[in-house]
Design a protein around this motif. Sequence first.
Motif, PDB file in Angstrom:
ATOM      1  N   SER A 135      38.068  25.657  36.082  1.00 20.74           N
ATOM      2  CA  SER A 135      38.331  26.136  34.726  1.00 20.74           C
ATOM      3  C   SER A 135      39.572  27.014  34.669  1.00 20.74           C
ATOM      4  CB  SER A 135      37.123  26.911  34.198  1.00 20.74           C
ATOM      5  OG  SER A 135      36.008  26.057  34.038  1.00 20.74           O
ATOM      6  N   ALA A 136      39.747  27.906  35.658  1.00 23.38           N
ATOM      7  CA  ALA A 136      40.914  28.785  35.666  1.00 23.38           C
ATOM      8  C   ALA A 136      42.200  27.987  35.836  1.00 23.38           C
ATOM      9  CB  ALA A 136      40.783  29.819  36.781  1.00 23.38           C
ATOM     10  N   GLU A 137      42.140  26.919  36.634  1.00 23.75           N
ATOM     11  CA  GLU A 137      43.316  26.080  36.840  1.00 23.75           C
ATOM     12  C   GLU A 137      43.596  25.193  35.632  1.00 23.75           C
ATOM     13  OE1 GLU A 137      42.001  27.762  40.433  1.00 23.75           O
ATOM     14  OE2 GLU A 137      40.843  26.480  39.092  1.00 23.75           O
ATOM     15  N   ALA A 138      42.557  24.847  34.899  1.00 19.44           N
ATOM     16  CA  ALA A 138      42.727  23.977  33.728  1.00 19.44           C
ATOM     17  C   ALA A 138      43.287  24.723  32.527  1.00 19.44           C
ATOM     18  CB  ALA A 138      41.378  23.347  33.358  1.00 19.44           C
ATOM     19  N   ALA A 139      42.929  25.993  32.383  1.00 16.95           N
ATOM     20  CA  ALA A 139      43.285  26.739  31.173  1.00 16.95           C
ATOM     21  C   ALA A 139      44.781  26.712  30.851  1.00 16.95           C
ATOM     22  CB  ALA A 139      42.781  28.180  31.285  1.00 16.95           C
ATOM     23  N   PRO A 140      45.678  26.984  31.808  1.00  9.22           N
ATOM     24  CA  PRO A 140      47.108  26.990  31.453  1.00  9.22           C
ATOM     25  C   PRO A 140      47.648  25.620  31.052  1.00  9.22           C
ATOM     26  CG  PRO A 140      46.723  28.222  33.478  1.00  9.22           C
ATOM     27  CD  PRO A 140      45.461  27.479  33.174  1.00  9.22           C
ATOM     28  N   ARG A 314      46.700  34.405  38.100  1.00  5.56           N
ATOM     29  CA  ARG A 314      46.096  35.675  38.487  1.00  5.56           C
ATOM     30  C   ARG A 314      44.965  35.929  37.508  1.00  5.56           C
ATOM     31  NH1 ARG A 314      49.948  39.976  37.391  1.00  5.56           N
ATOM     32  NH2 ARG A 314      48.603  41.059  35.905  1.00  5.56           N
ATOM     33  N   ILE A 315      43.787  36.181  37.998  1.00 11.18           N
ATOM     34  CA  ILE A 315      42.632  36.375  37.124  1.00 11.18           C
ATOM     35  C   ILE A 315      42.444  37.877  36.863  1.00 11.18           C
ATOM     36  CG2 ILE A 315      40.144  36.066  36.872  1.00 11.18           C
ATOM     37  CD1 ILE A 315      40.391  33.550  38.573  1.00 11.18           C
ATOM     38  N   GLU A 316      42.344  38.202  35.591  1.00  9.66           N
ATOM     39  CA  GLU A 316      42.143  39.593  35.179  1.00  9.66           C
ATOM     40  C   GLU A 316      40.928  39.683  34.261  1.00  9.66           C
ATOM     41  OE1 GLU A 316      43.633  42.329  36.012  1.00  9.66           O
ATOM     42  OE2 GLU A 316      45.586  41.763  36.864  1.00  9.66           O
ATOM     43  N   LYS A 317      40.319  40.856  34.237  1.00 11.37           N
ATOM     44  CA  LYS A 317      39.226  41.101  33.300  1.00 11.37           C
ATOM     45  C   LYS A 317      39.803  41.304  31.901  1.00 11.37           C
ATOM     46  CE  LYS A 317      35.575  41.413  34.596  1.00 11.37           C
ATOM     47  NZ  LYS A 317      34.561  40.363  34.876  1.00 11.37           N
ATOM     48  N   MET A 318      38.995  41.037  30.901  1.00  5.86           N
ATOM     49  CA  MET A 318      39.478  41.155  29.535  1.00  5.86           C
ATOM     50  C   MET A 318      39.873  42.594  29.189  1.00  5.86           C
ATOM     51  SD  MET A 318      35.785  40.335  27.741  1.00  5.86           S
ATOM     52  CE  MET A 318      36.438  40.114  26.106  1.00  5.86           C
ATOM     53  N   GLU A 319      39.301  43.556  29.896  1.00 12.86           N
ATOM     54  CA  GLU A 319      39.648  44.953  29.643  1.00 12.86           C
ATOM     55  C   GLU A 319      41.103  45.272  30.021  1.00 12.86           C
ATOM     56  OE1 GLU A 319      35.261  44.638  29.908  1.00 12.86           O
ATOM     57  OE2 GLU A 319      36.920  43.880  31.138  1.00 12.86           O
ATOM     58  N   ASP A 330      57.933  43.217  29.786  1.00 13.62           N
ATOM     59  CA  ASP A 330      58.911  43.727  30.738  1.00 13.62           C
ATOM     60  C   ASP A 330      59.547  42.628  31.583  1.00 13.62           C
ATOM     61  OD1 ASP A 330      58.325  46.241  29.788  1.00 13.62           O
ATOM     62  OD2 ASP A 330      56.944  46.745  31.422  1.00 13.62           O
ATOM     63  N   GLY A 331      59.081  41.386  31.428  1.00 13.14           N
ATOM     64  CA  GLY A 331      59.634  40.277  32.186  1.00 13.14           C
ATOM     65  C   GLY A 331      59.248  40.278  33.654  1.00 13.14           C
ATOM     66  N   LYS A 332      58.149  40.929  33.994  1.00  9.14           N
ATOM     67  CA  LYS A 332      57.736  41.054  35.393  1.00  9.14           C
ATOM     68  C   LYS A 332      56.637  40.058  35.786  1.00  9.14           C
ATOM     69  CE  LYS A 332      58.786  46.011  35.549  1.00  9.14           C
ATOM     70  NZ  LYS A 332      58.228  47.371  35.757  1.00  9.14           N
ATOM     71  N   LEU A 333      56.089  39.381  34.820  1.00  3.10           N
ATOM     72  CA  LEU A 333      54.946  38.506  35.094  1.00  3.10           C
ATOM     73  C   LEU A 333      55.417  37.188  35.693  1.00  3.10           C
ATOM     74  CD1 LEU A 333      51.860  38.312  34.761  1.00  3.10           C
ATOM     75  CD2 LEU A 333      52.256  37.192  32.579  1.00  3.10           C
ATOM     76  N   MET A 334      54.830  36.815  36.820  1.00  5.70           N
ATOM     77  CA  MET A 334      55.120  35.525  37.441  1.00  5.70           C
ATOM     78  C   MET A 334      53.910  34.614  37.267  1.00  5.70           C
ATOM     79  SD  MET A 334      57.331  36.190  40.913  1.00  5.70           S
ATOM     80  CE  MET A 334      56.170  37.245  41.748  1.00  5.70           C
ATOM     81  N   GLY A 335      54.172  33.358  36.909  1.00  4.21           N
ATOM     82  CA  GLY A 335      53.070  32.432  36.723  1.00  4.21           C
ATOM     83  C   GLY A 335      52.275  32.747  35.474  1.00  4.21           C
ATOM     84  N   ARG A 336      50.968  32.597  35.583  1.00  6.75           N
ATOM     85  CA  ARG A 336      50.091  32.705  34.415  1.00  6.75           C
ATOM     86  C   ARG A 336      48.910  33.622  34.718  1.00  6.75           C
ATOM     87  NH1 ARG A 336      52.277  31.078  29.669  1.00  6.75           N
ATOM     88  NH2 ARG A 336      50.808  30.073  28.271  1.00  6.75           N
ATOM     89  N   VAL A 337      48.468  34.387  33.737  1.00  5.02           N
ATOM     90  CA  VAL A 337      47.273  35.206  33.866  1.00  5.02           C
ATOM     91  C   VAL A 337      46.137  34.536  33.126  1.00  5.02           C
ATOM     92  CG1 VAL A 337      46.171  37.389  33.212  1.00  5.02           C
ATOM     93  CG2 VAL A 337      48.450  37.401  34.229  1.00  5.02           C
ATOM     94  N   VAL A 338      44.971  34.451  33.770  1.00  9.36           N
ATOM     95  CA  VAL A 338      43.769  33.899  33.158  1.00  9.36           C
ATOM     96  C   VAL A 338      42.756  35.011  33.003  1.00  9.36           C
ATOM     97  CG1 VAL A 338      41.858  32.259  33.410  1.00  9.36           C
ATOM     98  CG2 VAL A 338      44.172  31.603  34.120  1.00  9.36           C
ATOM     99  N   LEU A 339      42.219  35.173  31.805  1.00  9.13           N
ATOM    100  CA  LEU A 339      41.214  36.208  31.569  1.00  9.13           C
ATOM    101  C   LEU A 339      39.823  35.714  31.932  1.00  9.13           C
ATOM    102  CD1 LEU A 339      42.036  37.957  28.158  1.00  9.13           C
ATOM    103  CD2 LEU A 339      42.680  38.660  30.465  1.00  9.13           C
TER     104      LEU A 339
END
Length: 342
Positions: A135-140, A314-319, A330-339
């Motif tokens: 699911s995390a890989e499918a979301a983006p 990168r998986i992060e909590k919704m908080e 800030d332009g620092k994010l690489m790839g995609r974050v999945v909540l």
Amino acid sequence: MSTAPLPRQYKACVYDTPGKISVKIEMRDVPEPGPGEWPALPHPNQPGQIGGHEGVGEVVKLGSAVADQTTVKIGDRVGVKWVSAICSTCTACLEGADALCQKVKISGYYTPGTFQQYVLGPASYVTPIPDNLGSAEAAPMLCAGVTTYTALRKSSAKPGQWVVVSGAGGGLGHIAVQLSSRGMGHRVIGIDDGSKKDLVMECGAEHFIDIKEHDDKSIAAEVLKLTGGLGASAVIVCTSSNRAYGQGIDFLRFGGTLVCVGMPEGDQLPIAKGYPSTIILKQLTIAGVAVGNRADAVEVMDFAARGIVKTQIRIEKMENLAEVFQEMKDGKLMGRVVLDLQ
């Protein structure tokens, strides 16, 4: 299939101050599936809006008559795209231009988005998730994937031809590099901040150009050198930079295509160097892409299921959503974050 009773309330991330990086978590009543309305798209967004798209989850309840309309059933994993619903009857829908539907619903924009534990989705428009794809890989794939796939198709670049991806290390860009190089057989030049070079090269780029090491003139010269003096057949602009669009014109060979994907913020500016004489004499094409359609989504899911595209996630909590937004700004994010919405 029997299912456990649903809770009466759930957690959702809402924008409490639109236009600022400000998010709070609220408890909302679990929605009931059923027929909905078709709102227009006013601006700006309203306070209290639940944001988000690219949501993947399990079907836990069906509205009336769903069984007669689609094959979706309880227990299926499905995804909600940026375009979350269309009318399916207007000219745009009939021609596969889903984002231009006269009654389009945009997830997270005057339609409750996917930054919540329960969400409604039309059974006729959700995207099925392959069994062998997490699911995390499918979301983006539901927005970044389908958008870049559609952009590459619209570029008309052929296998073996050069494609430049501007913003190659970002959430959309690193997927575009993989689809282009591994899925479509293009030779890819990635352009981004030097800190993202390793990611871009791992995604299949043949060359990388550090945007900070060049001015507009020298970066165009570098692209020409790498492409044997001709230029690229296509430039896919995934970054939200007006400057990148102006540079892209200079990267193109004759008959090339500049595909506009990233949406610059602030004042609207014309594409620099988009002179009619240049476009005419080099026979260039400038095209825009706002996601794709249902078929595009299914096709790009297949690329991911076969391992041709692997999103750096990168998986992060919704908080932690507000902190993620700040990284993006800030332009620092690489790839995609999945909540993780658990």
